[in-house]
Design a protein around this motif. Structure first.
Motif, PDB file in Angstrom:
ATOM      1  N   LEU A 170       0.829  -1.206   0.000  1.00 51.79           N
ATOM      2  CA  LEU A 170       0.000   0.000   0.000  1.00 51.79           C
ATOM      3  C   LEU A 170       0.864   1.257   0.000  1.00 51.79           C
ATOM      4  O   LEU A 170       0.527   2.255  -0.642  1.00 51.79           O
ATOM      5  N   VAL A 203      -6.700   3.426  -2.432  1.00 50.28           N
ATOM      6  CA  VAL A 203      -5.841   3.358  -1.245  1.00 50.28           C
ATOM      7  C   VAL A 203      -6.683   3.375   0.031  1.00 50.28           C
ATOM      8  O   VAL A 203      -6.389   2.656   0.988  1.00 50.28           O
ATOM      9  N   CYS A 206      -8.521  -0.195   0.301  1.00 49.17           N
ATOM     10  CA  CYS A 206      -7.553  -1.273   0.543  1.00 49.17           C
ATOM     11  C   CYS A 206      -6.857  -1.093   1.893  1.00 49.17           C
ATOM     12  O   CYS A 206      -6.544  -2.081   2.573  1.00 49.17           O
TER      13      CYS A 206
END
Length: 351
Positions: A170, A203, A206
């Motif tokens: 990430l 982002v 997740c």
């Protein structure tokens, strides 16, 4: 990460927006601004829909499934926008090919990790079913049921090694948020602004999933975004709301932050001392607790199945985009489209 040996084809069906960076072009026309406004208004509405009506909905499996649905819709919308922009088919600059391939493979890796965790949680369903079978009044076996429930708690509390790299992956996606400014291409400006919004939503969702599955909010990201975007206010609102609630859940010391999983664990905790006593089991209390566990187990199993299907749908969207990128670039370069080589490239990146 190395790139495939063969040339690639653009993910975007209408061509390469980045080659346009070298061409001088006026600021976006009213038509282009209209396309961008439509896209950003839809994105803002998705951020608003992502915010639960009640804090109790945060990290329920149904809310998580809804979040992935919104993510899928947004990734589909960016493809539609590119078609509407009528960008010409042309080769991408190498750095943009690398940016897309690296970003997409990170998303594939994240999806694989999430699917692995959902599968691991689902595997505990068999232990719960064994416990429920041994709690049936006609075949009551308290000690065997207790052993199965112990096994379930041990299984659920174990760590999934596939989740270990989620936060670093990430982090790599966050690093790609700040793309270079587009100075000489009106359509490129529109595309870059739209893609920035897509990445922010990606982002956010997740990151929430990674925190929930890993059992840690320490690296839960709070992304700063410019207030100039039409969706910025809605994004900040949902990010503050959801991240704040997740941190509250973690700080309360729950066994798990997933609501349906926590509900099953609460039923297990209630049953466990009763079963261990063994001798003075009250039939009515046992029947009520067993019924409660059975219903919550069913809800958990169904929720996990539906969420896993939605995560797979997102995986397919990302994978299809990679296939289109590779195929279009090969077609544009005149390189034979060898299906076996495409499959080899995909396996290399997914690993």
């Amino acid at each position: 990460m190395s790139r495939p040996q063969e040339p690639h084809r653009p993910f975007f069906p209408s061509g390469n927006p980045f080659k346009m960076l070298q061409r001088k072009s006026p600021n976006p026309s009213p038509k282009l601004l209209g396309l961008l406004k439509t896209f950003e208004e839809a994105l803002a509405e998705r951020f608003r829909k992502l915010k639960p009506k009640d804090k109790q909905e945060v990290l329920t499996l149904s809310w998580m499934r809804h979040a992935i649905e919104l993510l899928c819709q947004t990734h589909d919308d960016i493809k539609i926008l590119i078609t509407d922009l009528e960008l010409p088919v042309s080769d991408w600059d190498d750095k943009w090919i690398d940016v897309y391939l690296n970003s997409s493979v990170r998303l594939l890796d994240i999806c694989i990790a999430f699917t692995s965790e959902l599968s691991r949680i689902s595997q505990g369903h068999l232990l719960l079913q064994c416990a429920l079978h041994n709690l049936d009044a006609s075949t009551l076996k308290p000690m065997r049921a207790s052993s199965s429930l112990d096994g379930w708690r041990q299984h659920i509390s174990s760590k999934n090694p596939r989740l270990e790299n989620c936060f670093s992956v990430l982090g790599g996606l966050i690093d790609t948020l700040n793309l270079p400014k587009v100075k000489n291409c009106a359509k490129g400006k529109v595309l870059m602004q739209a893609m920035y919004g897509v990445k922010v939503l990606t982002v956010l969702v997740c990151g929430i999933f990674a925190a929930a599955f890993s059992g840690s909010a320490n690296k839960l990201a709070d992304l700063p975004v410019p207030r100039t975007y039409l969706w910025a206010e809605a994004f900040v609102d949902v990010q503050d709301y959801v991240n704040g609630e997740i941190r509250n859940i973690f700080s309360s010391g729950h066994f798990t932050v997933l609501k349906e999983l926590e509900a099953v664990d609460a039923s297990v905790k209630k049953l466990h001392p009763v079963l261990q006593d063994g001798v003075d089991i009250k039939a009515e209390e046992l029947q009520s607790s067993t019924s409660n566990l059975r219903e919550r187990t069913k809800n958990l199993s169904q929720g996990l199945d539906l969420l896993a299907k939605q995560v797979d749908a997102f995986f397919q969207i990302v994978l299809t985009g990679r296939d289109a990128l590779l195929s279009n670039l090969r077609a544009g370069s005149g390189v034979p489209n060898t299906k076996q080589q495409i499959n080899n490239d995909e396996r290399q990146f997914v690993r």
